[in-house]
Motif scaffolding. Structure first.
Motif, PDB file in Angstrom:
ATOM      1  N   LYS A 111       6.717   1.802 -12.343  1.00  0.00           N
ATOM      2  CA  LYS A 111       6.299   2.396 -13.615  1.00  0.00           C
ATOM      3  C   LYS A 111       7.095   1.864 -14.794  1.00  0.00           C
ATOM      4  O   LYS A 111       6.542   1.503 -15.831  1.00  0.00           O
ATOM      5  CB  LYS A 111       6.402   3.917 -13.565  1.00  0.00           C
ATOM      6  N   ASN A 112       8.405   1.814 -14.645  1.00  0.00           N
ATOM      7  CA  ASN A 112       9.267   1.385 -15.739  1.00  0.00           C
ATOM      8  C   ASN A 112      10.099   0.155 -15.393  1.00  0.00           C
ATOM      9  O   ASN A 112      10.917  -0.283 -16.193  1.00  0.00           O
ATOM     10  CB  ASN A 112      10.206   2.526 -16.135  1.00  0.00           C
ATOM     11  N   ASP A 151       5.147   8.936 -11.308  1.00  0.00           N
ATOM     12  CA  ASP A 151       3.922   8.168 -11.202  1.00  0.00           C
ATOM     13  C   ASP A 151       4.178   6.690 -11.476  1.00  0.00           C
ATOM     14  O   ASP A 151       5.003   6.324 -12.288  1.00  0.00           O
ATOM     15  CB  ASP A 151       2.868   8.687 -12.186  1.00  0.00           C
ATOM     16  N   GLY A 152       3.413   5.828 -10.801  1.00  0.00           N
ATOM     17  CA  GLY A 152       3.519   4.392 -11.015  1.00  0.00           C
ATOM     18  C   GLY A 152       2.570   3.681 -10.073  1.00  0.00           C
ATOM     19  O   GLY A 152       2.550   3.964  -8.885  1.00  0.00           O
ATOM     20  N   THR A 153       1.828   2.769 -10.613  1.00  0.00           N
ATOM     21  CA  THR A 153       0.848   2.044  -9.816  1.00  0.00           C
ATOM     22  C   THR A 153       1.338   0.634  -9.545  1.00  0.00           C
ATOM     23  O   THR A 153       1.722  -0.091 -10.463  1.00  0.00           O
ATOM     24  CB  THR A 153      -0.500   1.976 -10.546  1.00  0.00           C
ATOM     25  N   GLU A 196      11.145  -0.133  -9.116  1.00  0.00           N
ATOM     26  CA  GLU A 196      10.027   0.805  -9.156  1.00  0.00           C
ATOM     27  C   GLU A 196       8.968   0.309 -10.146  1.00  0.00           C
ATOM     28  O   GLU A 196       9.284  -0.392 -11.105  1.00  0.00           O
ATOM     29  CB  GLU A 196      10.500   2.221  -9.479  1.00  0.00           C
TER      30      GLU A 196
END
Length: 259
Positions: A180-181, A30-32, A178
């Motif tokens: 999210k992180n 998940d990641g916005t 990416e």
């Protein structure tokens, strides 16, 4: 399984052997995306999320193909951050030991060894390497210092894409991070005139002991019409346990000399 091609397999994947995983840990997906983030903020977040640890140890499975044949091997690996990278094939048939000063490996099947600087790997992959760059690749971090340049940002396949504003004719880079992180999703280094491309794809990430690590990696090294493909799966990795690095080049082996 034949081990005859292990040295070539390991040489091409040497810079990527220490990306970590554990089968029992959940893959992070998940990641916005925030389309309003500037390149400066994306880069700052990337460096704020650098991994902090002392040692890593475990096993990794590597699958290799050069277009004509394929090979798979499982190796043990150990790492002390900023100091050493070590791996060993079953029964010690092939071993490698990397420090900031040297790259060394030997192959008992061919009775040969290499013991020198990073020029061997740099020539093999078409990219100037040192210990820090190798380590950054393994941790899902940028191989070049992103703070030294200016970048245009865009969105590519749900990742932030960074392209240098000033592109060099002989040397081109591309980075995807990416959301999210803010770890690397992909890194690409190309030399168009030499028809060389090195691309590292971090397929997903996972969390182990509150640390975010790559889970699967695909590596593509293109040199002219020749392509080497490496897939890596990491298993049973542990942080911060005591490690040592047993390594001694056997007597009577023939040295690999760079031309």
């Amino acid at each position: 399984m034949s081990f005859l091609k292990i040295p070539k397999l390991m040489a091409y994947s040497l810079f990527a052997l220490l990306v970590f995983s554990c089968k029992s840990n959940k893959v992070l997906t998940d990641g916005t995306l925030d389309t309003n983030l500037s390149a400066k903020t994306i880069i700052k977040n990337h460096y704020n999320n650098q991994l902090n640890f002392k040692t890593l140890s475990g096993k990794v499975k590597i699958d290799y193909s050069d277009g004509e044949s394929s090979q798979g091997v499982s190796v043990s690996l150990r790492m002390e951050k900023d100091k050493a990278i070590w791996f060993s094939a079953p029964l010690g048939v092939v071993k490698a030991y990397i420090t900031p000063e040297r790259v060394s490996f030997y192959n008992k099947l061919d009775n040969e060894f290499f013991d020198g600087d990073f020029l061997y790997l740099s020539n093999l992959l078409g990219v100037e390497l040192n210990f820090e760059k190798v380590q950054n690749m393994l941790l899902g971090e940028a191989i070049f210092d992103l703070k030294d340049g200016k970048y245009d940002t865009s969105i590519s396949e749900n990742n932030y894409q960074l392209k240098p504003r000033k592109s060099l004719e002989l040397f081109k880079t591309l980075f995807e991070i990416e959301p999210k992180n803010f770890k690397m999703a992909a890194q690409q280094v190309a030399q168009p005139l030499e028809k060389r491309i090195l691309e590292i794809q971090y397929k997903n990430y996972q969390k182990i002991d509150k640390r975010v690590l790559p889970n699967e990696i695909g590596i593509f090294a293109i040199n002219g019409d020749h392509t080497n493909t490496i897939s890596i799966e990491y298993r049973n990795m542990e942080f911060n346990r005591a490690v040592n690095f047993p390594y001694r080049i056997p007597n009577g082996f023939k040295e690999i000399v760079l031309k």
